[in-house]
Design an enzyme around this catalytic site. Structure first.
Site: not given
Length: 196
Positions: A159, A162
């Site tokens: 991600c 993230c």
């Protein structure tokens, strides 16, 4: 002499500045790689000014004072050592704000009880200024059992956003050390907890 600003010391000046000081001393071991110099300086300057003539505030870059660091078994940075009459009387780890440091200085001066560091749900979790990794096995104990507010980052290695949040979590952990816990849970490795 009234010192109203922090004093910088090294191994060469540690005995004179801390152990043989004419006043009680707060010796702070720190590292520029592990924390914000600006935030630490703000706390130390406030403390030195508030207690001018009563306490010496001594700042030691851990790389410049390895002998003193070893002698007093300084393990985590920052670490605050409190000296009275040449003896170590207390220590506190992590990055407190000026108000969180005040009870320790009052204790050093004999004007208050010895503060009790907050019990942490996991060693170093809320005090060492770094996010703690949690798993399905540790989530309930560390996160749900915490005695401080907790912010959990549910993240995954694939991600992109993230990865962008990672440095923010590290900065929050440093900023709120002793007062809050920053935790990270890998959702791919801990799917049941992520779904819950």
């Amino acid at each position: 002499m009234r010192y109203n600003t922090p004093i910088n010391a090294t191994d060469a000046s540690f005995e004179r500045a801390v152990v043989n000081a004419p006043l009680p001393a707060v010796a702070v071991f720190w590292s520029p790689e592990r924390m914000s110099r600006q935030k630490l300086d703000g706390v130390l300057e406030h403390t030195a000014e508030s207690y001018a003539g009563e306490v010496l505030v001594v700042k030691l870059d851990a790389d410049d004072a390895p002998k003193a660091r070893d002698r007093y078994d300084v393990q985590q940075l920052p670490e605050f050592l409190f000296f009275r009459d040449g003896r170590l009387v207390a220590r506190a780890r992590g990055m407190p704000g000026a108000e969180a440091l005040r009870p320790w200085v009052e204790y050093l001066l004999g004007r208050g009880p010895r503060p009790t560091p907050r019990k942490r749900p996991q060693e170093g979790a809320a005090g060492d200024g770094a996010p703690v990794e949690v798993t399905e096995a540790t989530f309930d104990q560390v996160v749900l059992g915490a005695n401080v507010p907790v912010l959990v980052d549910f993240w995954a290695s694939w991600c992109g956003p993230c990865r962008m949040v990672g440095p923010v979590m590290e900065e929050l952990a440093r900023t709120y050390a002793w007062r809050a816990l920053m935790a990270k849970l890998d959702v791919d490795a801990n799917q049941a907890t992520a779904r819950r």
